[in-house]
Each structure stands twice: as structure tokens, then as C-alpha cells.
Write a protein that holds these residues in place. Structure first.
Motif, PDB file in Angstrom:
ATOM      1  N   LEU A 239       0.830  -1.206   0.000  1.00 43.34           N
ATOM      2  CA  LEU A 239       0.000   0.000   0.000  1.00 43.34           C
ATOM      3  C   LEU A 239       0.864   1.255   0.000  1.00 43.34           C
ATOM      4  CD1 LEU A 239      -2.662  -1.158   2.611  1.00 43.34           C
ATOM      5  CD2 LEU A 239      -2.721  -1.385   0.118  1.00 43.34           C
ATOM      6  N   THR A 240       1.991   1.166   0.690  1.00 39.22           N
ATOM      7  CA  THR A 240       2.999   2.232   0.683  1.00 39.22           C
ATOM      8  C   THR A 240       4.359   1.561   0.583  1.00 39.22           C
ATOM      9  OG1 THR A 240       3.326   2.300   3.080  1.00 39.22           O
ATOM     10  CG2 THR A 240       1.514   3.620   2.199  1.00 39.22           C
ATOM     11  N   ARG A 241       5.403   2.327   0.766  1.00 43.56           N
ATOM     12  CA  ARG A 241       6.744   1.747   0.696  1.00 43.56           C
ATOM     13  C   ARG A 241       6.975   0.714   1.786  1.00 43.56           C
ATOM     14  NH1 ARG A 241      11.647   2.902   2.828  1.00 43.56           N
ATOM     15  NH2 ARG A 241      10.791   4.659   4.002  1.00 43.56           N
ATOM     16  N   THR A 242       6.300   0.841   2.925  1.00 43.39           N
ATOM     17  CA  THR A 242       6.519  -0.085   4.052  1.00 43.39           C
ATOM     18  C   THR A 242       5.271  -0.871   4.442  1.00 43.39           C
ATOM     19  OG1 THR A 242       5.988   1.623   5.706  1.00 43.39           O
ATOM     20  CG2 THR A 242       8.292   1.448   4.987  1.00 43.39           C
ATOM     21  N   LEU A 243       4.093  -0.384   4.072  1.00 42.14           N
ATOM     22  CA  LEU A 243       2.842  -0.999   4.512  1.00 42.14           C
ATOM     23  C   LEU A 243       2.307  -1.953   3.442  1.00 42.14           C
ATOM     24  CD1 LEU A 243       0.686  -0.967   6.792  1.00 42.14           C
ATOM     25  CD2 LEU A 243      -0.512   0.793   5.467  1.00 42.14           C
ATOM     26  N   ARG A 244       1.990  -3.179   3.856  1.00 43.33           N
ATOM     27  CA  ARG A 244       1.426  -4.181   2.955  1.00 43.33           C
ATOM     28  C   ARG A 244       0.073  -4.640   3.493  1.00 43.33           C
ATOM     29  NH1 ARG A 244       3.107  -7.051  -1.317  1.00 43.33           N
ATOM     30  NH2 ARG A 244       2.242  -9.121  -1.706  1.00 43.33           N
ATOM     31  N   GLY A 245      -0.903  -4.724   2.616  1.00 42.51           N
ATOM     32  CA  GLY A 245      -2.247  -5.107   3.031  1.00 42.51           C
ATOM     33  C   GLY A 245      -2.815  -6.192   2.144  1.00 42.51           C
ATOM     34  N   GLY A 246      -3.828  -6.871   2.652  1.00 47.53           N
ATOM     35  CA  GLY A 246      -4.442  -7.944   1.880  1.00 47.53           C
ATOM     36  C   GLY A 246      -5.903  -8.138   2.225  1.00 47.53           C
ATOM     37  N   LEU A 247      -6.648  -8.692   1.285  1.00 51.10           N
ATOM     38  CA  LEU A 247      -8.048  -9.062   1.472  1.00 51.10           C
ATOM     39  C   LEU A 247      -8.196 -10.532   1.108  1.00 51.10           C
ATOM     40  CD1 LEU A 247      -9.850  -6.010  -0.198  1.00 51.10           C
ATOM     41  CD2 LEU A 247      -9.585  -6.435   2.256  1.00 51.10           C
ATOM     42  N   SER A 248      -9.098 -11.224   1.807  1.00 49.86           N
ATOM     43  CA  SER A 248      -9.308 -12.640   1.524  1.00 49.86           C
ATOM     44  C   SER A 248     -10.775 -12.999   1.693  1.00 49.86           C
ATOM     45  CB  SER A 248      -8.453 -13.511   2.455  1.00 49.86           C
ATOM     46  OG  SER A 248      -8.838 -13.337   3.808  1.00 49.86           O
ATOM     47  N   MET A 249     -11.167 -14.095   1.045  1.00 48.87           N
ATOM     48  CA  MET A 249     -12.524 -14.628   1.182  1.00 48.87           C
ATOM     49  C   MET A 249     -12.448 -16.142   1.116  1.00 48.87           C
ATOM     50  SD  MET A 249     -15.668 -14.000   1.707  1.00 48.87           S
ATOM     51  CE  MET A 249     -17.164 -14.980   1.717  1.00 48.87           C
ATOM     52  N   ARG A 250     -13.099 -16.787   2.041  1.00 56.92           N
ATOM     53  CA  ARG A 250     -13.103 -18.251   2.093  1.00 56.92           C
ATOM     54  C   ARG A 250     -14.520 -18.737   2.349  1.00 56.92           C
ATOM     55  NH1 ARG A 250      -9.735 -21.829   6.566  1.00 56.92           N
ATOM     56  NH2 ARG A 250     -10.543 -23.874   5.983  1.00 56.92           N
ATOM     57  N   ALA A 251     -14.918 -19.764   1.612  1.00 54.12           N
ATOM     58  CA  ALA A 251     -16.238 -20.370   1.791  1.00 54.12           C
ATOM     59  C   ALA A 251     -16.059 -21.874   1.934  1.00 54.12           C
ATOM     60  CB  ALA A 251     -17.146 -20.049   0.611  1.00 54.12           C
ATOM     61  N   SER A 252     -16.653 -22.447   2.973  1.00 55.66           N
ATOM     62  CA  SER A 252     -16.535 -23.882   3.240  1.00 55.66           C
ATOM     63  C   SER A 252     -17.916 -24.516   3.316  1.00 55.66           C
ATOM     64  CB  SER A 252     -15.783 -24.129   4.555  1.00 55.66           C
ATOM     65  OG  SER A 252     -14.523 -23.498   4.552  1.00 55.66           O
ATOM     66  N   PHE A 253     -17.966 -25.797   2.949  1.00 55.46           N
ATOM     67  CA  PHE A 253     -19.240 -26.517   2.929  1.00 55.46           C
ATOM     68  C   PHE A 253     -19.024 -27.928   3.468  1.00 55.46           C
ATOM     69  CE2 PHE A 253     -22.006 -29.557   0.733  1.00 55.46           C
ATOM     70  CZ  PHE A 253     -23.259 -29.050   1.068  1.00 55.46           C
ATOM     71  N   ARG A 254     -19.935 -28.384   4.305  1.00 52.78           N
ATOM     72  CA  ARG A 254     -19.897 -29.759   4.803  1.00 52.78           C
ATOM     73  C   ARG A 254     -21.286 -30.385   4.712  1.00 52.78           C
ATOM     74  NH1 ARG A 254     -16.205 -29.747  10.355  1.00 52.78           N
ATOM     75  NH2 ARG A 254     -14.182 -29.252   9.344  1.00 52.78           N
ATOM     76  N   GLN A 255     -21.351 -31.560   4.110  1.00 54.45           N
ATOM     77  CA  GLN A 255     -22.587 -32.321   4.029  1.00 54.45           C
ATOM     78  C   GLN A 255     -22.378 -33.655   4.750  1.00 54.45           C
ATOM     79  OE1 GLN A 255     -25.908 -31.790   2.560  1.00 54.45           O
ATOM     80  NE2 GLN A 255     -26.058 -33.513   3.984  1.00 54.45           N
ATOM     81  N   TYR A 256     -23.150 -33.883   5.804  1.00 55.33           N
ATOM     82  CA  TYR A 256     -22.991 -35.093   6.612  1.00 55.33           C
ATOM     83  C   TYR A 256     -23.826 -36.237   6.051  1.00 55.33           C
ATOM     84  CZ  TYR A 256     -20.367 -32.272   9.888  1.00 55.33           C
ATOM     85  OH  TYR A 256     -19.410 -31.470  10.449  1.00 55.33           O
TER      86      TYR A 256
END
Length: 415
Positions: free
Chosen positions: A333-350
Motif C-alpha cells: 500500500l505504501t513503501r513499508t505498509l502491505r495489506g491484503g483481502l481474503s474470502m473463504r467459503a466452506s461446505f460440509r454435508q454429513y
């Protein structure tokens, strides 16, 4: 004459002279009257002298300056890796050499990089790492967001249902490995790790340990690892019916460099989980996954991933098929600052109907997240990283419906 010139240029050092003269024409000299090539040679000599005098930190500075003059210099690259190693930053040195090895533009030097990595493994067979993290959460006990569970037998009150409790945990971990270099790019690695997570509530405190034996292969186009593992999880403050378990299995991962910007990896594991005090949860587990990453611009990285897993414990209504989709993006984002975005979706069928109801359990979990780190903040040479995610777990079984904000302020040191 052209043939003689091109033949003369086959030497990397002579080609360096041509490149430098192309950038700095004849007659354009450094302020002290030296040509750029002479400045490069002086920096290399100063760096080697610093190593000889036991000052690898200063040597790193000289070699870094030399690489800015000649980024393709194999001699400067190997010297910089040596400076890292002599500062007891062996993993940093190896990571730097692996980065060079996997760069398609530097494939002509791959044999030299592999040989340098083997030399490091022979000289420093033992490596280690330590980490510390603070774990704030708005729902430390994963309490259900519903106060009641409706069944065929009636309505039951869920303990702590609808009463999520905030708290902060602390995690301390360490790991180490011993490497036997079998050949250039081939090694046998014995590893071990232990971690302790502490919360104010005694029933949430746990110890985790892991022992591994791996065969690791490194080539100019990718990396592979196959091995055995044994895991142990221990809850010391739960007297009876604790979720203590062991897991014994096989794991593997394979990654390939597709081009200068794209990489792909597949991984998998199969293990037998033995719940020592809850035998109905004991059974085999397996997982396979795929990751893809792409460099965007000068500092951005886009990642996409997917996995499928299967758990088959003795108790049939806890058996499930699961899937996971992930996406993330990080950039400076700047010379020293680093940023991130994430998205995770999980599914379980028993597999079968849950206890006391006439339908099987189904869970869907969403985890949007963000991360930040600032390279100006240093703790023993490592930069702490803040990451947070908002977890929303929807389930048709009220016991497992919940939401929370979970953060991690983590720091790691490798040696």
C-alpha cells in the motif's frame, strides 16, 4: 568482427561489461573517476573483506549495492546468500536461492543455485523457527448463536447459546528440522514442532506436537515433498472426555512454476485420527487441494484455491464430505505498509440423520478477512502481521450456528 564480438560476450563477466557500458557510455565515470564495472568490483571486494573480518551484516550491504549495479551477477547473488547464512539467517539464505532458482529468467544458473543450497544444508543441517501470536476473538468458546435446539424429543436449551464471550488467547510455538543432503536438490528432512495455546478459560488451553519425515525435491521448475507425520493434541485441564487425539498419516505437496508470474500447487494428506477419550470420533481423514498464484504488477499477489475433504469417524452422523474455496489478494500500500483481502467459503454435508432429528447436518461457513503489516516494525528481525476474519457459520443444526470475529497478531523468527 561481429562473430568475434559475440563469442567474446559468452562470458557472463564480459557480458556484464557490455551491459554496464550500454547503460553508462564511455566517458561517463563515477564521481571518484571509476567506471561502474570498477565500482562493482570494489563493492564485491569490500563485501568479501567484511565476511573475512566477521562482519556479514556489512557484507550484505556491499553485496546488495553490487546487485543494484549488476542484478544478474551470479557471483554477487551467491555472495549475498552467504552473507545471510553467516548472520544465522539460514532459511532466509535458502529462500533467496530458491527464489532465484525458480525464476525462469535465471534458469541458466540453476545448477549453481542447487549446488549452493546443498552446501548450506551440509554446513547448517539444523534449522529452527519460533513464533508468538496474540489471538483476540469475540467468541473464544465457539458458542452457538442460538439459545435452543429443537428436536423430535422437544426443545432443549443450548449451554451458553446466544451468549458469546470475548477473550484473548496467546500462542507460542517452535519448530526445528535436521536435513540430510542426498544430492543437489534432493534431501531427507526430519522435523518436529510444538505449540501451546493459552486462554483464561482452562478448558480451552491446549498443547500440540508434530513429528515428520520428508523427502524433498527441488528443481528449476518446481518443488515436491512427500512424507510421514505424527500429530498429538492434548488438553491438560479437561479431566474427563477431553478431545485429546493423535493423527498418523502420509502427506505430499507438488508445486510448479508456469511462467514468470504464475505458479500452481497441489497437495494432499491421508491420516487416521484416534480420539483417546472420545472413541466415537475416531476414524480416517483425507484431503486434496489445489492452489494457484499470480503476481500482479510490482508487488501484488493474487491467490485462488480449492480443496475437498472426507472424514469417516465411527459415529455415522459425524461423517461428512467437505469442500473449500479460497481467494486472496495482497499488495504494497505504501513503501513499508502491505495489506491484503481474503474470502473463504466452506461446505460440509454429513452422511446420515443427526441425533434426535430426521435430517442430516449441513454447514456453510463464510470467512471474509483482511491483513496488514508494516516493515518498519521489527521484533528480532521479524515483522508482526495483523490478520482478522469475520466467521459466519450457518447450520441446519442449531448447535453449530455461530458467528465471531477472530484476529491474530503474529510474529515469527527463523534461524
Amino acid at each position: 568482427m561481429l562473430r568475434i564480438f559475440f563469442a567474446w560476450c559468452q562470458s557472463p563477466h564480459r557480458m556484464l561489461v557490455v551491459i554496464l557500458l550500454a547503460i553508462f557510455p564511455l566517458g561517463v565515470l563515477a564521481e571518484d573517476g571509476k567506471t561502474p564495472f570498477e565500482v562493482f568490483s570494489d563493492l564485491m571486494q569490500l563485501g568479501q573483506a567484511s565476511l573475512s573480518e566477521g562482519d556479514p551484516k556489512q557484507g550484505e550491504a556491499y553485496f546488495s549495492q553490487a546487485l543494484r549495479l549488476a542484478p544478474g551477477s551470479l557471483r554477487a547473488q551467491l555472495s549475498l546468500a552467504e552473507a545471510f547464512a553467516r548472520q544465522k539467517q539460514v532459511r532466509r539464505a535458502e529462500a533467496y536461492l530458491r527464489h532465484l532458482l525458480l525464476d525462469p529468467a535465471r534458469r541458466a544458473n540453476s545448477a549453481a543455485y542447487l549446488a549452493a543450497i546443498r552446501i548450506l544444508q551440509d554446513r547448517y543441517p539444523v534449522t529452527g523457527a519460533g513464533s508468538f501470536a496474540i489471538l483476540p476473538s469475540t467468541n473464544v468458546a465457539n458458542a452457538s448463536s442460538s439459545p435452543y435446539f429443537d428436536t423430535l424429543l422437544g426443545r432443549f436449551t443450548i449451554e451458553n447459546g446466544g451468549n458469546a464471550v470475548s477473550g484473548i488467547g496467546v500462542e507460542v510455538s517452535g519448530q526445528g528440522s535436521y536435513r540430510f543432503a542426498l544430492d543437489d536438490g534432493l534431501s531427507l528432512e526430519l522435523g518436529g514442532a510444538v505449540s501451546h495455546t493459552w486462554y483464561d478459560a482452562p478448558e480451552l488451553r491446549l498443547w500440540q506436537g508434530r513429528v515428520t519425515v520428508d523427502i524433498r525435491r527441488l528443481t528449476p521448475v518446481g518443488e515436491s515433498r512427500v512424507g510421514l507425520h505424527y500429530d498429538r493434541t492434548f488438553y491438560p485441564d479437561i479431566a474427563r472426555s477431553s478431545p485429546d487425539r493423535t493423527a498418523t498419516g502420509v502427506h505430499g505437496s507438488w508445486s510448479w512454476v508456469l511462467d514468470a508470474r504464475n505458479r500452481i500447487a497441489v497437495y494432499g494428506l491421508t491420516e487416521f485420527r484416534d480420539y483417546l477419550n472420545r472413541p466415537s470420533f475416531t476414524g480416517p481423514f483425507g484431503k486434496v487441494g489445489l492452489n494457484w498464484s499470480r503476481r500482479i504488477g510490482d508487488s501484488g499477489t493474487l491467490t485462488l484455491g480449492a480443496s475437498v475433504e472426507r472424514l469417516r469417524p465411527r459415529l455415522d452422523y459425524h461423517r461428512y464430505w467437505g469442500g473449500d474455496l479460497r481467494a486472496g489478494y495482497e499488495q504494497n500500500l505504501t513503501r513499508t505498509l502491505r495489506g491484503g483481502l481474503s474470502m473463504r467459503a466452506s461446505f460440509r454435508q454429513y452422511d446420515t440423520d443427526f441425533a434426535a432429528v430426521n435430517f442430516s447436518r449441513k454447514d456453510v461457513v463464510y470467512r471474509p478477512g483482511l491483513s496488514l503489516s508494516d516493515s518498519r516494525i521489527k521484533v528480532m528481525g521479524g515483522t508482526p502481521k495483523l490478520s482478522c476474519e469475520y466467521q459466519i457459520q450457518n447450520s441446519n443444526i442449531a448447535l453449530y450456528t455461530m458467528s465471531s470475529v477472530n484476529c491474530r497478531i503474529g510474529w515469527s523468527y527463523r534461524f
